[in-house]
Scaffold this motif. Structure first.
Motif, PDB file in Angstrom:
ATOM      1  N   ASP A 256       0.628  -1.486  -0.422  1.00 41.05           N
ATOM      2  CA  ASP A 256       0.393  -0.566   0.517  1.00 41.05           C
ATOM      3  C   ASP A 256       0.518   1.191  -0.079  1.00 41.05           C
ATOM      4  O   ASP A 256       1.178   1.837   0.819  1.00 41.05           O
ATOM      5  CB  ASP A 256      -0.790  -0.050   0.897  1.00 41.05           C
ATOM      6  CG  ASP A 256      -1.694   1.175   0.769  1.00 41.05           C
ATOM      7  OD1 ASP A 256      -1.631   2.183   0.058  1.00 41.05           O
ATOM      8  OD2 ASP A 256      -3.077   0.499   2.420  1.00 41.05           O
ATOM      9  N   ILE A 257       1.330   1.661  -1.134  1.00 38.84           N
ATOM     10  CA  ILE A 257       2.343   2.830  -1.131  1.00 38.84           C
ATOM     11  C   ILE A 257       1.626   4.128  -1.506  1.00 38.84           C
ATOM     12  O   ILE A 257       1.991   5.327  -0.024  1.00 38.84           O
ATOM     13  CB  ILE A 257       2.864   2.686  -2.285  1.00 38.84           C
ATOM     14  CG1 ILE A 257       3.665   1.620  -3.283  1.00 38.84           C
ATOM     15  CG2 ILE A 257       4.246   3.969  -2.407  1.00 38.84           C
ATOM     16  CD1 ILE A 257       5.123   1.014  -2.544  1.00 38.84           C
TER      17      ILE A 257
ATOM     18  N   VAL B 212      15.433   2.198  -5.709  1.00 36.62           N
ATOM     19  CA  VAL B 212      14.512   1.682  -4.766  1.00 36.62           C
ATOM     20  C   VAL B 212      13.373   0.898  -6.151  1.00 36.62           C
ATOM     21  O   VAL B 212      12.731   1.811  -7.328  1.00 36.62           O
ATOM     22  CB  VAL B 212      14.227   2.789  -3.981  1.00 36.62           C
ATOM     23  CG1 VAL B 212      12.836   2.130  -2.923  1.00 36.62           C
ATOM     24  CG2 VAL B 212      14.688   3.132  -2.778  1.00 36.62           C
ATOM     25  N   THR B 213      12.496  -0.828  -6.028  1.00 36.41           N
ATOM     26  CA  THR B 213      11.486  -0.621  -6.962  1.00 36.41           C
ATOM     27  C   THR B 213      10.018  -0.579  -6.414  1.00 36.41           C
ATOM     28  O   THR B 213      10.341  -1.175  -5.262  1.00 36.41           O
ATOM     29  CB  THR B 213      11.787  -1.918  -7.459  1.00 36.41           C
ATOM     30  OG1 THR B 213      13.333  -2.054  -8.199  1.00 36.41           O
ATOM     31  CG2 THR B 213      10.695  -2.058  -8.424  1.00 36.41           C
ATOM     32  N   LEU B 214       9.254   0.457  -5.968  1.00 33.91           N
ATOM     33  CA  LEU B 214       7.916  -0.137  -5.380  1.00 33.91           C
ATOM     34  C   LEU B 214       6.697  -1.124  -6.450  1.00 33.91           C
ATOM     35  O   LEU B 214       6.720  -0.739  -7.886  1.00 33.91           O
ATOM     36  CB  LEU B 214       7.106   1.424  -5.479  1.00 33.91           C
ATOM     37  CG  LEU B 214       8.060   2.522  -5.080  1.00 33.91           C
ATOM     38  CD1 LEU B 214       7.580   3.511  -4.894  1.00 33.91           C
ATOM     39  CD2 LEU B 214       7.821   2.491  -3.616  1.00 33.91           C
TER      40      LEU B 214
ATOM     41  N   SER C 177       7.403  10.965 -10.455  1.00 31.99           N
ATOM     42  CA  SER C 177       8.696  12.384  -9.525  1.00 31.99           C
ATOM     43  C   SER C 177       9.652  11.729  -8.628  1.00 31.99           C
ATOM     44  O   SER C 177      10.314  12.616  -8.349  1.00 31.99           O
ATOM     45  CB  SER C 177       8.283  13.685  -9.333  1.00 31.99           C
ATOM     46  OG  SER C 177       7.219  13.977  -8.326  1.00 31.99           O
ATOM     47  N   TRP C 178       8.659  10.396  -7.570  1.00 31.56           N
ATOM     48  CA  TRP C 178       9.867  10.451  -6.985  1.00 31.56           C
ATOM     49  C   TRP C 178      10.839   8.923  -7.469  1.00 31.56           C
ATOM     50  O   TRP C 178      11.505   8.642  -8.880  1.00 31.56           O
ATOM     51  CB  TRP C 178       9.427   9.310  -6.459  1.00 31.56           C
ATOM     52  CG  TRP C 178       8.059   9.123  -5.478  1.00 31.56           C
ATOM     53  CD1 TRP C 178       7.624  11.187  -6.068  1.00 31.56           C
ATOM     54  CD2 TRP C 178       7.039   8.785  -4.588  1.00 31.56           C
ATOM     55  NE1 TRP C 178       6.625  10.894  -5.161  1.00 31.56           N
ATOM     56  CE2 TRP C 178       5.843   9.244  -3.539  1.00 31.56           C
ATOM     57  CE3 TRP C 178       7.350   7.469  -3.775  1.00 31.56           C
ATOM     58  CZ2 TRP C 178       5.254   9.327  -2.923  1.00 31.56           C
ATOM     59  CZ3 TRP C 178       6.610   7.301  -2.669  1.00 31.56           C
ATOM     60  CH2 TRP C 178       5.393   7.575  -2.598  1.00 31.56           C
ATOM     61  N   PRO C 179      12.297   9.751  -6.879  1.00 32.42           N
ATOM     62  CA  PRO C 179      13.592   8.697  -7.437  1.00 32.42           C
ATOM     63  C   PRO C 179      12.833   7.105  -7.126  1.00 32.42           C
ATOM     64  O   PRO C 179      13.954   6.537  -6.908  1.00 32.42           O
ATOM     65  CB  PRO C 179      14.875   9.520  -6.452  1.00 32.42           C
ATOM     66  CG  PRO C 179      14.090   9.723  -5.214  1.00 32.42           C
ATOM     67  CD  PRO C 179      12.817  10.378  -5.573  1.00 32.42           C
ATOM     68  N   CYS C 180      12.707   6.707  -7.602  1.00 29.66           N
ATOM     69  CA  CYS C 180      12.556   5.112  -7.508  1.00 29.66           C
ATOM     70  C   CYS C 180      11.501   5.213  -9.107  1.00 29.66           C
ATOM     71  O   CYS C 180      10.859   5.267 -10.207  1.00 29.66           O
ATOM     72  CB  CYS C 180      11.420   4.687  -6.627  1.00 29.66           C
ATOM     73  SG  CYS C 180       9.817   5.332  -6.882  1.00 29.66           S
ATOM     74  N   GLU C 181      11.855   3.074  -9.271  1.00 33.76           N
ATOM     75  CA  GLU C 181      11.024   2.764 -10.491  1.00 33.76           C
ATOM     76  C   GLU C 181       9.779   1.763  -9.551  1.00 33.76           C
ATOM     77  O   GLU C 181       9.701   1.923  -8.345  1.00 33.76           O
ATOM     78  CB  GLU C 181      11.374   1.730 -10.926  1.00 33.76           C
ATOM     79  CG  GLU C 181      12.806   2.259 -11.854  1.00 33.76           C
ATOM     80  CD  GLU C 181      13.301   1.270 -12.617  1.00 33.76           C
ATOM     81  OE1 GLU C 181      13.792  -0.118 -12.839  1.00 33.76           O
ATOM     82  OE2 GLU C 181      15.084   2.002 -12.593  1.00 33.76           O
ATOM     83  N   VAL C 182       8.523   1.848 -10.845  1.00 30.94           N
ATOM     84  CA  VAL C 182       7.360   1.460 -10.187  1.00 30.94           C
ATOM     85  C   VAL C 182       7.391  -0.041 -11.144  1.00 30.94           C
ATOM     86  O   VAL C 182       7.250   0.035 -12.159  1.00 30.94           O
ATOM     87  CB  VAL C 182       6.321   2.696  -9.986  1.00 30.94           C
ATOM     88  CG1 VAL C 182       4.794   1.867 -10.263  1.00 30.94           C
ATOM     89  CG2 VAL C 182       6.119   3.502  -9.754  1.00 30.94           C
ATOM     90  N   SER C 183       6.746  -0.697 -10.245  1.00 33.41           N
ATOM     91  CA  SER C 183       6.499  -1.842 -11.192  1.00 33.41           C
ATOM     92  C   SER C 183       5.115  -2.521 -10.782  1.00 33.41           C
ATOM     93  O   SER C 183       4.692  -2.662  -9.373  1.00 33.41           O
ATOM     94  CB  SER C 183       7.319  -3.230 -11.108  1.00 33.41           C
ATOM     95  OG  SER C 183       7.013  -4.262 -11.674  1.00 33.41           O
TER      96      SER C 183
ATOM     97  N   LEU D 274      -2.787   1.156  -5.486  1.00 32.28           N
ATOM     98  CA  LEU D 274      -2.278   2.037  -4.634  1.00 32.28           C
ATOM     99  C   LEU D 274      -1.247   2.337  -4.985  1.00 32.28           C
ATOM    100  O   LEU D 274      -0.018   2.869  -3.768  1.00 32.28           O
ATOM    101  CB  LEU D 274      -2.159   0.692  -3.483  1.00 32.28           C
ATOM    102  CG  LEU D 274      -4.064   0.511  -2.775  1.00 32.28           C
ATOM    103  CD1 LEU D 274      -2.905  -1.388  -2.383  1.00 32.28           C
ATOM    104  CD2 LEU D 274      -3.893   1.120  -2.129  1.00 32.28           C
ATOM    105  N   VAL D 275      -0.712   3.077  -5.928  1.00 34.60           N
ATOM    106  CA  VAL D 275       0.602   4.186  -6.641  1.00 34.60           C
ATOM    107  C   VAL D 275      -0.399   5.504  -6.627  1.00 34.60           C
ATOM    108  O   VAL D 275      -1.306   5.897  -7.223  1.00 34.60           O
ATOM    109  CB  VAL D 275       1.081   3.389  -7.787  1.00 34.60           C
ATOM    110  CG1 VAL D 275       2.348   4.243  -8.313  1.00 34.60           C
ATOM    111  CG2 VAL D 275       1.229   2.182  -7.491  1.00 34.60           C
TER     112      VAL D 275
END
Lengths: 203, 328
Positions: free
Chosen positions: B171-172, B192-194, B207-213, B200-201
């Motif tokens: 639950d980001i 970091v990968t979310l 704009s966050w310093p991370c990746e999303v999957s 729930l993203v």
């Protein structure tokens, strides 16, 4: 380790180290071979006073007291043929001048496995000055255990005590003025062994 | 100067490493017969909790007591807040009592920032979780746990988490832990990968310093640490996924999934865990799960933060955010 009040800042911790050399006009009062001889003598004195040094635990006060403690442990092992427990005791959190400076980085406290209860603890430091470091070390010991007795070994005693504290083993008594600085350099940290007596740069 | 700890994003890499190194020494106090240091004698710390919390409040209280601070606990329930007192009036009451630091947890994002920068109070403010914004000490204790497990206790001293791959699952959207962790882990050099259902993203995650999957199974084999987050039902006002079973089938961590992680990888959870939902009992009770360790590390981290903010005449950690001066 340094202990000071605002009037007597000792320079060896608070100024950046410039490649192991002291202030320009600092002169050596003890050189490498002298330091080795002095430590050998202190080791013999410990064995003599402690009647064989069977229950001795050496605790060095960071940074340079730890190296001196390890060297003393080696000498004691040579003399007695037994390994002598050696560790380190960081006194930062017990200092009485914490509120006069920004918080300092902490150093390692490493108590030998068998602890200090009922043992003869010999605190080891490089320079004995105001005595406040040793007061803090005694407080720190109190939270770790109850030694049979506590003794103090220092490489240099430069005087100007501010507390009723004295050393049991002194490498060299060095009468100084408050305008002077005493800086101990050790091979482990600074690349060479020497004790420098200089004049404080900024009065 | 950093007088307050409001957001993990305010910390520089050197600040963060200093806090982790200090915590490593603080951790050793827990092994001593007398688990107490005299460092904060005579300083008063208030734990101001407007939102429920067990482990964070107890952890802060343990840290404060181990450093010999005087501790005042304040919970909104049963206080004047339930009679309608504002944050400002509460703050001014505390100020009048001569408080040196306030540890605040609040349901509203930004409440600690307001408290620190409004001029209501001179005390240092430490954010113990505000709304869905930040929980910096949680991020620090997570980073500390990762550094210990992945780099080593002594080998880790002075080191950051450069090059480590951290996956945060769940639950980001509602998670201040995720936000703080993304900020801090990025500062410490980790990737970091979310992973979460698209619902729930949060908006603006680009704009966050991370990746999303959206595919947990694809990310797991490339993770050094996997952090599972609880689905925060209490903050949910809509249906974000069809059923719990479907959520747990796609985004829950079970034994089979754990087996696909690299040998050295650890499973983390900020607690409280909902077994059977985001994590199975098998995973929660395995050696690779650091939940209990994280709790112990929390006390060390909070001791380090309290020492570095309150232990001297001025804080040792620098602040990047410019502080507003307001007329009192």
């Amino acid at each position: 380790m340094d202990t000071q009040d605002t009037q007597n800042p000792r320079q060896d911790q608070d100024t950046p180290r410039s490649g192991g050399s002291g202030p320009a006009d600092a002169r050596p009062v003890l050189e490498g071979p002298d330091i080795a001889r002095v430590l050998t003598r202190i080791a013999h004195e410990i064995v003599e006073r402690a009647k064989g040094a069977e229950d001795v635990v050496l605790l060095g006060i960071p940074t340079r007291g730890v190296f001196l403690g390890r060297r003393l442990a080696e000498k004691l092992a040579e003399i007695t043929g037994r390994t002598v427990p050696v560790g380190s005791l960081d006194i930062t959190m017990y200092r009485d001048d914490l509120r006069m400076h920004p918080p300092r980085a902490l150093a390692r406290t490493e108590i030998p496995g068998d602890g200090i209860d009922g043992r003869l603890v010999v605190l080891v430091d490089d320079v004995l000055f105001s005595g406040r470091t040793i007061r803090a070390a005694l407080d720190a010991l109190n939270d770790i255990g109850r030694p049979r007795a506590v003794q103090l070994a220092v490489l240099v005693d430069r005087g100007h005590r501010e507390l009723p504290i004295r050393a049991d083993y002194v490498g060299k008594n060095l009468p100084t003025s408050l305008r002077e600085t005493v800086k101990v350099l050790l091979a482990e940290e600074d690349g060479r062994d020497t004790v420098l007596l200089g004049v404080k740069q900024n009065p | 100067m950093l007088r307050h700890l409001i957001s993990a994003a305010d910390l520089t890499r050197d600040d963060a490493v200093l806090i982790l190194d200090t915590a490593e020494e603080m951790a050793r106090v827990a092994d001593r017969p007398i688990k107490k240091l005299p460092t904060l004698r005579g300083r008063t710390v208030v734990n101001l909790f407007f939102e429920d919390s067990t482990r964070t409040r107890i952890s802060f209280e343990a840290a404060e007591k181990r450093l010999s601070a005087d501790v005042i606990n304040f919970t909104a329930k049963g206080s004047s807040v339930s009679k309608g007192e504002s944050l400002k009036d509460t703050a001014q009451t505390l100020e009048a009592m001569g408080v040196d630091a306030v540890v605040i947890r609040h349901g509203a994002s930004g409440a600690p920032y307001r408290l620190a920068n409004s001029g209501w109070i001179d005390a240092a403010v430490i954010n113990a979780g505000d709304g869905t914004h930040q929980h910096p000490t949680q991020a620090l204790l997570d980073a500390f746990t990762m550094r210990r497990r992945l780099v080593g206790r002594d080998a880790g001293l002075g080191q950051d988490l450069g090059g480590r791959r951290i996956t945060v699952v769940g639950d980001i959207l509602h998670s201040r832990v995720a936000r703080s962790n993304v900020d801090l882990l990025h500062t410490l050099g980790a990737q970091v990968t979310l992973v979460a259902p698209p619902t729930l993203v949060p908006v603006g995650v680009g704009s966050w310093p991370c990746e999303v999957s959206y595919d947990l199974d694809a990310v797991l084999p490339k993770s050094d640490a996997v952090m599972m987050l609880r689905v925060q039902r209490e903050r949910m006002n809509a249906a974000f996924f069809p059923t719990e079973r479907e959520y747990s089938r796609r985004y829950g961590l079970d034994g089979d999934r754990m087996a696909r992680m690299p040998e050295h990888a650890v499973v983390m959870h900020p607690g409280p865990m909902v077994r059977g939902m985001e994590i199975t009992a098998e995973v929660a009770d395995s050696d690779r799960c650091t939940v209990v360790e994280q709790v112990a590390n929390g006390v060390s981290i909070r001791m380090a933060v309290l020492y570095l903010l309150l232990g001297g005449n001025e804080p040792a950690v620098t602040h990047t955010r410019t502080e507003e001066k307001s007329d009192r």
